[in-house]
Design a protein around this motif. Structure first.
Motif, PDB file in Angstrom:
ATOM      1  N   LEU A   1       0.830  -1.199   0.000  1.00 40.62           N
ATOM      2  CA  LEU A   1       0.000   0.000   0.000  1.00 40.62           C
ATOM      3  C   LEU A   1       0.870   1.257   0.000  1.00 40.62           C
ATOM      4  CD1 LEU A   1      -2.714   1.426   0.148  1.00 40.62           C
ATOM      5  CD2 LEU A   1      -2.682   1.112   2.638  1.00 40.62           C
ATOM      6  N   ARG A   2       1.960   1.240   0.751  1.00 38.57           N
ATOM      7  CA  ARG A   2       2.845   2.400   0.784  1.00 38.57           C
ATOM      8  C   ARG A   2       3.415   2.701  -0.597  1.00 38.57           C
ATOM      9  NH1 ARG A   2       9.039   3.114   2.209  1.00 38.57           N
ATOM     10  NH2 ARG A   2       8.980   2.135   0.150  1.00 38.57           N
ATOM     11  N   ASP A   3       3.796   1.654  -1.328  1.00 36.60           N
ATOM     12  CA  ASP A   3       4.366   1.851  -2.658  1.00 36.60           C
ATOM     13  C   ASP A   3       3.347   2.457  -3.621  1.00 36.60           C
ATOM     14  OD1 ASP A   3       6.683   0.785  -1.668  1.00 36.60           O
ATOM     15  OD2 ASP A   3       6.318  -1.239  -2.438  1.00 36.60           O
ATOM     16  N   ILE A   4       2.082   2.070  -3.474  1.00 35.92           N
ATOM     17  CA  ILE A   4       1.031   2.655  -4.314  1.00 35.92           C
ATOM     18  C   ILE A   4       0.813   4.121  -3.952  1.00 35.92           C
ATOM     19  CG2 ILE A   4      -1.441   2.572  -4.854  1.00 35.92           C
ATOM     20  CD1 ILE A   4      -1.310  -0.465  -4.477  1.00 35.92           C
ATOM     21  N   LEU A   5       0.816   4.416  -2.653  1.00 36.61           N
ATOM     22  CA  LEU A   5       0.622   5.796  -2.208  1.00 36.61           C
ATOM     23  C   LEU A   5       1.752   6.704  -2.669  1.00 36.61           C
ATOM     24  CD1 LEU A   5      -0.670   5.131   1.425  1.00 36.61           C
ATOM     25  CD2 LEU A   5      -1.997   6.032  -0.498  1.00 36.61           C
ATOM     26  N   LEU A   6       2.953   6.148  -2.791  1.00 39.95           N
ATOM     27  CA  LEU A   6       4.072   6.916  -3.333  1.00 39.95           C
ATOM     28  C   LEU A   6       3.765   7.392  -4.746  1.00 39.95           C
ATOM     29  CD1 LEU A   6       7.075   7.847  -3.483  1.00 39.95           C
ATOM     30  CD2 LEU A   6       7.622   5.531  -4.231  1.00 39.95           C
ATOM     31  N   LEU A   7       3.251   6.502  -5.573  1.00 34.31           N
ATOM     32  CA  LEU A   7       2.900   6.852  -6.949  1.00 34.31           C
ATOM     33  C   LEU A   7       1.753   7.858  -6.976  1.00 34.31           C
ATOM     34  CD1 LEU A   7       3.069   3.300  -8.595  1.00 34.31           C
ATOM     35  CD2 LEU A   7       4.810   5.088  -8.619  1.00 34.31           C
ATOM     36  N   VAL A   8       0.786   7.675  -6.082  1.00 38.01           N
ATOM     37  CA  VAL A   8      -0.351   8.608  -6.034  1.00 38.01           C
ATOM     38  C   VAL A   8       0.124  10.005  -5.672  1.00 38.01           C
ATOM     39  CG1 VAL A   8      -2.485   9.181  -4.804  1.00 38.01           C
ATOM     40  CG2 VAL A   8      -2.033   6.816  -5.472  1.00 38.01           C
ATOM     41  N   PHE A   9       0.993  10.108  -4.691  1.00 36.66           N
ATOM     42  CA  PHE A   9       1.476  11.417  -4.249  1.00 36.66           C
ATOM     43  C   PHE A   9       2.163  12.175  -5.378  1.00 36.66           C
ATOM     44  CE2 PHE A   9       5.247  13.755  -2.633  1.00 36.66           C
ATOM     45  CZ  PHE A   9       4.577  14.860  -2.135  1.00 36.66           C
ATOM     46  N   PHE A  10       3.110  11.540  -6.046  1.00 37.14           N
ATOM     47  CA  PHE A  10       3.840  12.242  -7.100  1.00 37.14           C
ATOM     48  C   PHE A  10       2.966  12.494  -8.332  1.00 37.14           C
ATOM     49  CE2 PHE A  10       7.543  11.087  -4.592  1.00 37.14           C
ATOM     50  CZ  PHE A  10       8.308  12.241  -4.707  1.00 37.14           C
ATOM     51  N   THR A  11       1.956  11.670  -8.520  1.00 36.82           N
ATOM     52  CA  THR A  11       1.006  11.934  -9.609  1.00 36.82           C
ATOM     53  C   THR A  11       0.215  13.204  -9.322  1.00 36.82           C
ATOM     54  OG1 THR A  11       0.807   9.573 -10.126  1.00 36.82           O
ATOM     55  CG2 THR A  11      -0.950  11.014 -10.910  1.00 36.82           C
ATOM     56  N   THR A  12      -0.213  13.378  -8.080  1.00 31.70           N
ATOM     57  CA  THR A  12      -0.963  14.593  -7.730  1.00 31.70           C
ATOM     58  C   THR A  12      -0.077  15.835  -7.828  1.00 31.70           C
ATOM     59  OG1 THR A  12      -0.496  14.269  -5.362  1.00 31.70           O
ATOM     60  CG2 THR A  12      -2.566  13.366  -6.222  1.00 31.70           C
ATOM     61  N   VAL A  13       1.212  15.693  -7.557  1.00 29.67           N
ATOM     62  CA  VAL A  13       2.137  16.812  -7.750  1.00 29.67           C
ATOM     63  C   VAL A  13       2.150  17.218  -9.219  1.00 29.67           C
ATOM     64  CG1 VAL A  13       4.567  17.529  -7.698  1.00 29.67           C
ATOM     65  CG2 VAL A  13       3.600  16.260  -5.775  1.00 29.67           C
ATOM     66  N   GLY A  14       2.202  16.216 -10.103  1.00 32.48           N
ATOM     67  CA  GLY A  14       2.187  16.491 -11.538  1.00 32.48           C
ATOM     68  C   GLY A  14       0.888  17.124 -12.003  1.00 32.48           C
ATOM     69  N   LEU A  15      -0.229  16.742 -11.388  1.00 29.80           N
ATOM     70  CA  LEU A  15      -1.531  17.281 -11.798  1.00 29.80           C
ATOM     71  C   LEU A  15      -1.698  18.749 -11.432  1.00 29.80           C
ATOM     72  CD1 LEU A  15      -3.930  14.298 -10.905  1.00 29.80           C
ATOM     73  CD2 LEU A  15      -3.234  15.081 -13.178  1.00 29.80           C
ATOM     74  N   THR A  16      -0.850  19.264 -10.560  1.00 31.53           N
ATOM     75  CA  THR A  16      -0.914  20.694 -10.216  1.00 31.53           C
ATOM     76  C   THR A  16       0.039  21.538 -11.057  1.00 31.53           C
ATOM     77  OG1 THR A  16       0.774  20.479  -8.478  1.00 31.53           O
ATOM     78  CG2 THR A  16      -1.525  20.143  -7.836  1.00 31.53           C
ATOM     79  N   ALA A  17       0.841  20.897 -11.892  1.00 31.98           N
ATOM     80  CA  ALA A  17       1.866  21.614 -12.674  1.00 31.98           C
ATOM     81  C   ALA A  17       1.270  22.152 -13.969  1.00 31.98           C
ATOM     82  CB  ALA A  17       3.049  20.690 -12.959  1.00 31.98           C
TER      83      ALA A  17
END
Length: 401
Positions: free
Chosen positions: A67-83
Motif C-alpha cells: 500500500l505504501r508503494d502505491i501511495l508513493l505513486l499517487v502522491f507524485f502523480t498529484t504533484v504532476g496534476l498541479t503543474a
C-alpha cells in the motif's frame, strides 16, 4: 521470532500514528512552530516504540509495504496534476528568475553534498541524500529515492534521507525569518504596494465549493491512468536501456494530462487533487517512518549535525547574496528570501510559514506569495529530478541508482 504486520493492520496503525503526531505537535509548541508534519512526529514515535519493544522481546517486525508503494505513486502523480503551464506564465518574469536561481542552488546543494560525502570517505551517491534529495525534496522525495538507492546497494540511504529531511524542516523554519528580518532592517525596506491576484471569481468560488463525488471519482480515475501509463512508459524505457523511477514517470504523465486537459477545457478538480495529495503523503510518510530501522536513523548524529551546518551556511549565504540581489533588492525580494530558505531546506509549508511571519510584522507582499508557492509546489520537484539525474549520470557515481 518474527511478526508481520499486514496491509489493513498497517493502515490502521499508520492512521493512529498520524493522530498521535498531531496531538504531540499541539502540546509541544516548538514542533508546531517549525511546521513538523504530524506524520513525521507520529511515525518517528511509533518507530522508536516498535524498535524498543522488538529489541526487548527479541522480535523481528516486518511490514506489508504494498500500500505504501502505491501511495508513493499517487502522491507524485498529484504533484504532476498541479503543474499547469498557465501558472508559470502568470508568475511572469519573477517566477522564471526564481526558478532559474532555484536550479542553480540545487546544483550547488548537491555538489556540496557530494564533496562532503567524498571527504568522509563515503560513496559520492550518498552526497545526494545530504543534498537536494532530502533538503529541497523533503521526506517524500527522500523516501522515494531511498527505495531506488536501496536496490543499488546503498544501505541506510532512506534513513539518512529522513534524518536530513527532518533537520531541514527544523532549520528551514529557524533561519528564514532572521535572514529576511536582517535584510529588511539593514536596507530600510518597506512594502511597495499591491499586486493583483491571479485568482478569478470562479476560482475563489471553487475554493469553497463542496467537492462532489463525481469530481472525486474523476480524480481517482485520472490518477490511476497516470500511474498505469507511466508504468508502461517505464517498461518501454527499460527495454531501451534507460531506467527512471516509477514515481517520476507517473508525475510526467500527470503533467502531460493536466495541461492537455486545460487545452480541451476539461476540468480537473483542484480540491480533489489536493485532498488526494495530502492523504497519500501523510499515510505514505508515516508508513515509511514506522517501518524503518530506527537504529539506523540514530547512527552518525554528530556527522549529520556537521553536514547540516555546512548546508545551512550555504543556503544562508546564497539567499542573502544571490536570491535577494537578483530578485530586486526590495521588500518583496527580502520576503522571497525567507521563503527560499524554507524551500531549500524544508518544504513549501515552511516557506509560507516564514513569509507569514515576516509579512505579519512588516507588511504584505502579494508578489512573494504568488511566486514562491508556485516554485515550491511543483516546479522545484521537476527541476530537482532533472538535476539529480544529471548527477547520477556522472562517472564518479558508479552508475548511480
Amino acid at each position: 521470532m518474527s511478526y508481520r504486520i499486514e496491509g489493513i493492520d498497517f493502515l490502521i496503525l499508520s492512521i493512529i500514528a498520524v493522530f498521535a503526531g498531531a496531538f504531540i505537535n499541539r502540546v509541544i509548541p516548538l514542533l508546531k512552530r517549525n511546521n513538523i508534519p504530524d506524520a513525521v512526529t507520529g511515525g518517528l514515535l511509533f518507530s522508536l516504540v516498535i524498535t524498543l519493544v522488538s529489541s526487548h522481546w527479541g522480535l523481528t517486525v516486518e511490514f506489508d509495504m504494498r500500500l505504501r508503494d502505491i501511495l508513493l505513486l499517487v502522491f507524485f502523480t498529484t504533484v504532476g496534476l498541479t503543474a499547469k503551464f498557465r501558472l508559470l506564465l502568470a508568475g511572469g518574469k519573477a517566477l522564471a528568475i526564481l526558478l532559474a536561481i532555484s536550479m542553480m542552488f540545487l546544483f550547488l546543494q548537491n555538489a556540496t553534498g557530494v564533496l562532503v560525502a567524498t571527504s568522509f570517505g563515503g560513496n559520492p551517491a550518498y552526497g545526494l541524500f545530504i543534498g537536494s534529495i532530502s533538503l529541497a525534496g523533503g521526506h517524500g522525495t527522500a523516501i522515494a529515492w531511498g527505495a531506488e538507492a536501496a536496490k543499488a546497494g546503498l544501505e541506510h540511504a532512506e534513513a539518512l534521507g529522513i534524518t536530513f529531511a527532518t533537520f531541514g524542516l527544523i532549520m528551514g523554519g529557524i533561519i528564514g525569518g532572521p535572514i529576511a528580518g536582517r535584510l529588511i532592517k539593514v536596507n530600510g525596506l518597506k512594502p511597495e504596494g499591491e499586486l493583483d491576484t491571479i485568482k478569478t471569481v470562479a476560482e475563489v468560488k471553487e475554493q469553497y465549493h463542496p467537492t462532489k463525488l463525481e469530481d472525486i471519482l474523476k480524480t481517482v480515475l485520472i490518477i490511476a491512468i497516470c500511474i498505469q501509463v507511466g508504468d508502461l512508459v517505464n517498461r518501454f524505457l527499460f527495454s531501451t536501456g534507460m531506467l527512471l523511477p516509477g514515481f517520476l514517470t507517473a508525475m510526467l504523465m500527470a503533467i502531460c494530462i493536466t495541461n492537455g486537459a486545460e487545452l480541451v477545457k476539461f476540468k480537473i478538480s483542484e480540491r480533489a487533487v489536493s485532498v488526494a495529495n495530502n492523504l497519500s503523503l501523510q499515510i505514505f510518510l508515516v508508513m515509511s517512518l514506522i517501518s524503518m530501522q530506527f537504529a539506523a536513523l540514530s547512527e552518525g548524529v554528530l556527522s549529520a549535525v556537521i553536514v547540516m551546518c555546512i548546508q545551512v551556511t550555504l543556503i544562508t549565504l546564497f539567499t542573502m547574496w544571490v536570491v535577494f540581489r537578483v530578485m530586486g533588492r526590495n521588500y518583496d525580494a527580502a520576503v522571497m528570501a525567507s521563503g527560499f530558505a524554507g524551500l531549500g531546506l524544508g518544504a513549501t509549508p515552511v516557506a509560507i510559514g516564514n513569509m507569514n511571519a515576516i509579512t505579519s510584522r512588516f507588511g504584505p507582499s502579494p508578489k512573494a506569495f504568488l511566486v514562491v508557492p508556485l516554485v515550491g509546489a511543483f516546479f522545484i520537484d521537476i527541476a530537482n529530478a532533472l538535476i539529480l539525474k544529471f548527477f547520477l549520470a556522472l562517472p564518479m557515481m558508479e552508475g548511480g541508482f
